[in-house]
Design an enzyme around this catalytic site. Structure first.
Site, mmCIF file in Angstrom:
data_model
loop_
_atom_site.group_PDB
_atom_site.id
_atom_site.type_symbol
_atom_site.label_atom_id
_atom_site.label_comp_id
_atom_site.label_asym_id
_atom_site.label_seq_id
_atom_site.Cartn_x
_atom_site.Cartn_y
_atom_site.Cartn_z
ATOM 1 N N CYS A 48 0.827 -1.210 0.000
ATOM 2 C CA CYS A 48 0.000 0.000 0.000
ATOM 3 C C CYS A 48 0.860 1.260 0.000
ATOM 4 O O CYS A 48 0.346 2.350 -0.197
ATOM 5 C CB CYS A 48 -0.878 0.051 1.237
ATOM 6 S SG CYS A 48 -1.965 -1.350 1.382
ATOM 7 N N CYS A 72 -3.302 7.947 6.888
ATOM 8 C CA CYS A 72 -1.967 8.032 7.496
ATOM 9 C C CYS A 72 -2.081 8.263 9.003
ATOM 10 O O CYS A 72 -1.313 7.700 9.786
ATOM 11 C CB CYS A 72 -1.155 9.170 6.882
ATOM 12 S SG CYS A 72 -0.756 8.907 5.161
#
Lengths: 148, 395
Positions: free
Chosen positions: A35, A104
């Site tokens: 990812c 994130c």
């Protein structure tokens, strides 16, 4: 307007607590290279307090800034308090992240939890599973599907 | 020092083009469709530009349609051939896995409308195989579309060979030449294409303008209705200042092409040789059959967006095919097509040079890029795992 806030750029340019702790009391690694984000967090615990914390991150600017900010927010804090750290708090402390970068900050929250969980397990400290929501290593859907 | 190394994204307008733009806006403000003197003068300038662009490409003036850019030109070529195909009962389109999204997304749309789309793979060298194209073209095929040069890895495709097959099989052939025009010799007769798309801002012209070459007799339908401009193939008052500036820019780019190609390819080679010394990296795409200014690498254990941001801080403008920079979840389809796995594709860096770059700038890139890669690796858990043998090196 630039992509990232000044706060994000500051933490990206001058990441706090970057590096490793030798013989840490807990280590958490979340994310997946496929990812494009991996966060690894190391903690040193004394008397139930996170005495020291370091991180290593493979990822974009917001991933580096989110991990840096998360370490600042839990350093010197009791474990119970560190466990309360949310991705929302990290995002707010960074003066916001672009919508498609919010994952994130989720990774930063999960990295902190993973390190604490590791600490509990290493020290045979009983804990409530419910405190650690299932850590999705890769929330992304890839066109080709599945993991390697 | 500031080094702009993202010329495949866009270029600074040439001084000559900028001057031509403002002069044309000042002097030729009439609408080319108007009967009065100002209009007719504008019409003359427009047709003069058409003839000059055509001459530069080896085409006839009536085969050039001015568009808003490369994406529009690609869309119009594909949709026109597809519409013609449907009328003939042919609904198969052959293209490649490494096309620009202006082609790929249009094909996706056509696929939803019932067309059969075949995307040819490329080898690790980033080049499509002629035999694969030949095998994929059948009696039901209404269009073959193969880009001339790839925008990410710069590989030059065997367009001439594929167009010959198309000619023999009487299948229309389109090439997206957006990255090629102004950067390598492009002649529609030599290429044997029925359609060709180009964009002005890739060779020092303004953005918002481009052209579609459509060979005489090639099916062509308008995307935009509303007037008789461009012989009814593209409605809307012509963007004359931009067309004039594009013409001037292309003339200049082609005039200096031999000298610039020599100089830019020397800079490219120096950059490739220098960057190859960074441990665990790889050049993306064939080393020889590539655009003079394209350098594309994957660096293991790093993520592209962080590379770009640190490089920007050091004065370097570059680009990457990492997922984070694309705003999507997957890294570049081109890097995946040449066999780079996700982990490595995230660590890509594209540096694209043109004649405005200097060898001094290349030397600066050779100090900045390895330094930034090393910095990002210094706190990458992936790099640590690779170093400690917990993960195997791919590159």
């Amino acid at each position: 307007m630039s992509l990232y806030s000044e706060k994000v750029m500051d933490h990206f340019r001058n990441p706090r607590n970057v590096g490793v702790i030798e013989n840490p009391d807990g280590v958490g690694e979340v994310g997946n290279a496929k990812c494009g984000d991996i966060m690894k967090m190391y903690i040193k615990v004394k008397d139930g307090v996170i005495e020291d914390v370091k991180f290593e991150t493979f990822g974009c600017g917001s991933a580096i800034a989110s991990s840096s900010m998360a370490t600042e927010m839990i350093k010197g804090k009791p474990i119970a308090e560190a466990l309360q750290l949310t991705n929302k708090a990290v995002t707010e402390a960074l003066d916001g992240l672009p919508a498609y970068k919010l994952h994130c900050s989720v990774l930063a929250e999960q990295a902190v939890q993973a390190a604490i969980r590791d600490y509990y397990e290493k020290n045979h400290i009983p804990y409530d599973e419910a405190m650690f929501p299932a850590c999705s290593h890769c929330a992304h859907e890839h066109e080709d599907g599945g993991e390697e | 020092m500031r080094v702009y190394a993202d010329h495949a994204a866009t270029t600074k307008m040439r001084a000559s083009a900028l001057k031509a733009y403002t002069d044309a806006a000042n002097e030729f403000y009439g609408n080319p469709s108007s009967l009065h003197s100002e209009g007719q003068r504008a019409k003359e300038v427009l047709e003069d530009c058409r003839a000059r662009i055509a001459a530069l490409l080896g085409a006839n003036a009536n085969e050039i349609v001015f568009t808003s850019g490369g994406s529009e030109a690609d869309n119009q070529a594909l949709l026109s051939a597809a519409k013609w195909g449907a009328l003939k009962g042919k609904k198969r389109i052959v293209s490649t896995a490494i096309e620009h999204h202006a082609v790929l997304h249009t094909l996706k749309k056509l696929e939803k409308e019932g067309y059969e789309v075949v995307l040819l793979p490329v080898g690790a060298d980033g080049i499509v195989k002629v035999a694969d194209a030949e095998n994929a073209i059948d009696d039901n095929t209404c269009l073959v579309s193969v880009m001339l040069a790839n925008n990410e890895i710069g590989t030059i495709q065997p367009v001439e060979e594929i167009s010959k097959i198309c000619l023999a099989k009487k299948v229309p052939f389109h090439t997206d030449a957006v990255q090629a025009v102004g950067h390598m010799p492009v002649n529609v007769q030599a290429l044997g294409c029925d359609y060709l798309a180009l964009s002005a801002h890739k060779f020092g012209g303004p953005r918002g303008v481009g052209a579609l070459y459509a060979r005489r007799g090639a099916p062509l339908y308008p995307l935009i209705e509303g007037g008789a401009q461009e012989k009814g193939k593209r409605a809307g008052t012509e963007n004359l200042p931009a067309i004039v500036a594009m013409t001037v820019a292309l003339e200049e780019a082609i005039a200096e092409l031999p000298e610039v190609t020599k100089r830019v390819s020397a800079m490219r080679d120096r950059l490739i040789e220098g960057l190859e010394k960074v441990p665990h990296c790889a050049l993306n795409g064939d080393r020889v059959h590539r655009l003079a200014g394209n350098v594309s690498f994957c660096f293991e254990g790093v993520e592209g967006e962080s590379l770009l941001l640190y490089l920007d801080d050091m004065g370097v403008s570059a680009s990457s095919g990492s997922a984070c920079t694309s705003g999507s979840l997957d890294p570049s389809h081109v890097l995946l097509a040449i066999g780079r796995v996700h982990d490595v594709a995230h660590g890509s860096l594209r540096l694209t040079l043109d004649g405005t770059n200097t060898m001094e700038e290349v030397e600066y890139l050779l100090s900045a890029v390895p330094a930034v890669v090393e910095k990002v690796r210094s706190f990458s858990p992936v790099w640590r795992d690779l170093q400690e043998g917990k993960r195997s090196f791919i590159l």
